[in-house]
Each structure stands twice: as structure tokens, then as C-alpha cells.
Design a protein around this motif. Structure first.
Motif, PDB file in Angstrom:
ATOM      1  N   ILE A   1     -39.034  -2.493 -10.660  1.00  0.00           N
ATOM      2  CA  ILE A   1     -38.454  -2.347  -9.321  1.00  0.00           C
ATOM      3  C   ILE A   1     -37.207  -3.215  -9.167  1.00  0.00           C
TER       4      ILE A   1
ATOM      5  N   LEU B   1     -35.131   2.545  -6.913  1.00  0.00           N
ATOM      6  CA  LEU B   1     -36.598   2.390  -6.883  1.00  0.00           C
ATOM      7  C   LEU B   1     -36.994   1.279  -5.918  1.00  0.00           C
TER       8      LEU B   1
ATOM      9  N   SER C   1     -39.417   1.888  -2.736  1.00  0.00           N
ATOM     10  CA  SER C   1     -40.764   1.311  -2.772  1.00  0.00           C
ATOM     11  C   SER C   1     -40.981   0.179  -1.768  1.00  0.00           C
TER      12      SER C   1
END
Length: 256
Positions: free
Chosen positions: A79, A85, A89
Motif C-alpha cells: 500500500i 492503492l 484502501s
């Protein structure tokens, strides 16, 4: 070295001394004298009891903590290195982070049963968030100049992660691991209070239910001693792993 040991032991000895004096002659059923608790400690926590109740707890703690560390650092790297991402997330991470793990114990029991698997999953679920989030922040904070220098020397792929990113994010990752350790101890006890047949949390609850108060207090003291010992081991490992970082801070302090 001797001075450090004296400083570390002085306050606990003073507190135990005050407890001993204040509780001496106590007639309260729920607050017995410390001398009775220490006698119960010696009689209760024999080698056999340590094997049957403390060792299973430590094995669950170790398994859950290691799995959380691997999961948290692995996902944190993925991440932290990928901006898209990370943005996608972030809301999900904050959502799951806000859920107290003890609330999920009944749900986890439905899927994982009441065995060791359930207890390990509870520890993993509680410990993974501080490790993951600290790893993400540590990776994000890696100096862009260092990354560009590594790229110019064609240090890419796994070598870039292991030689550049992980060492730079190391102090932040260790901070997350330290936070997770105290959470792991708490969740180890809580998970053993649900449908368990052994373990430190189970034993303390059994003492409480059978009104074996000195034995219950002795279990709480043992839990504190285990927490202190694990913290000490972690600090030694931290000093060894971040020796370069401590040296850098020391040189900066001297230069300042």
C-alpha cells in the motif's frame, strides 16, 4: 549499567513495599494481604501449571503476533509503495481499524470454532492495524532523494525493498510492532475468556468464579511479569535491529 538496573527496579520495589505495608492486616475478602497473594503465587504457579496454562498462552501469542507482523508489513509495503492503492484502501483500513477486536470474538467463533485458531485470529485482527498503518507511513516517509539515488544505481525490485525501503521505514515499523505487542497480550487474555479449557486468561477467570481471590491476584501479577519480560526482550531486539538508527541519533545529538 548498574545505575540503569537500579532505576528500573526502584519504583516497582517501592510500589510493592507500599502494597505490602498498606495491605498488611487487611480483613477484606477481595483485597487480601500481599503476603497471602505471594504465598498463593508460589503454590499456584508451579512448573506443571506453567506448562499447562502459561505455555499455551505464549504459543498463541507468538503465532498471532508473528502472523500479524508478516501480514501488516507485507500489506503495508504494497500500500505504501502504490499511491492509487493507498487512496483506495484508506477508508477500508480506517473502518476495520475502528472496530474493537473483542467485539468480533463471537463472530470469529462462528467461523473458526472455539479452538486455538479462533484465539490466534483474534490476536492477528487486533495486532495487524498498528503494524500495517505504521509501515504505510514509514514507506511514505522514505526520502525521495534516496529512492532516486537507488534508481540511478539500478537498485530495483526486491533489492530496492530490502536494501532501501525497509531499512528507511524500519523505525516506524518497529513503533507499530511495539504497539502491537501490548495489544497482543490484552487479546491473548480476552480470547481465552471465551470457551477455553486452558491458558492464563481462562485460569484467572476460573479463580475469580470460584472465589479463589489470592490465586486470582497471583495470576494478574504473573500477567504483568510476562508483559514486562516480553517488553524487555522486544527492546533488546529493537536495539539490535536499529543499531544504525540509534548511532545516527546519537551523532545528531552530539552535533547539535
Amino acid at each position: 549499567m548498574i545505575r540503569k538496573v537500579i532505576y528500573a527496579l526502584a519504583l516497582p520495589l517501592i510500589l510493592f513495599g507500599a502494597w505490602w505495608i498498606l495491605s498488611a492486616g487487611s480483613t477484606s475478602f477481595y483485597a487480601p494481604p500481599l503476603s497471602d497473594i505471594l504465598t498463593a503465587f508460589a503454590n499456584t504457579w508451579t512448573l506443571e501449571a506453567l506448562k499447562s496454562d502459561v505455555l499455551p498462552s505464549l504459543l498463541r501469542l507468538f503465532a498471532g503476533y508473528v502472523l500479524a507482523a508478516l501480514l501488516g508489513i507485507g500489506l503495508g509495503l504494497a500500500i505504501g509503495l502504490n499511491r492509487r492503492l493507498r487512496y483506495a484502501s484508506e477508508p477500508v483500513l480506517e473502518f476495520f481499524r475502528a472496530i474493537p477486536p473483542p467485539v468480533l470474538v463471537p463472530v470469529i467463533m462462528l467461523f473458526a470454532g472455539i479452538g486455538d485458531t479462533m484465539k490466534v485470529i483474534v490476536i492477528v485482527f487486533g495486532c495487524v492495524w498498528p503494524i500495517l498503518l505504521n509501515t504505510v507511513e514509514g514507506v511514505r516517509a522514505v526520502d525521495s532523494v534516496v529512492l532516486e539515488t537507488a534508481r540511478s544505481y539500478r537498485v530495483t525490485g526486491v533489492a530496492r525493498i530490502t536494501k532501501v525501503v525497509l531499512p528507511s521505514a524500519g523505525p516506524q515499523i518497529v513503533t507499530g510492532l511495539r504497539q502491537a505487542l501490548s495489544i497482543a497480550i490484552i487479546l491473548m487474555v480476552i480470547s481465552e475468556m471465551f470457551a477455553a479449557s486452558n491458558g492464563l486468561g481462562f485460569t484467572i477467570v476460573q479463580f475469580q468464579r470460584s472465589f479463589a481471590i489470592p490465586e486470582m491476584w497471583s495470576g494478574i501479577i504473573l500477567l504483568g511479569l510476562l508483559g514486562f519480560a516480553l517488553s524487555l526482550v522486544f527492546r533488546l531486539a529493537e536495539k539490535r535491529a536499529l543499531r544504525w538508527y540509534e548511532g545516527l541519533r546519537e551523532s545528531q545529538r552530539q552535533a547539535g
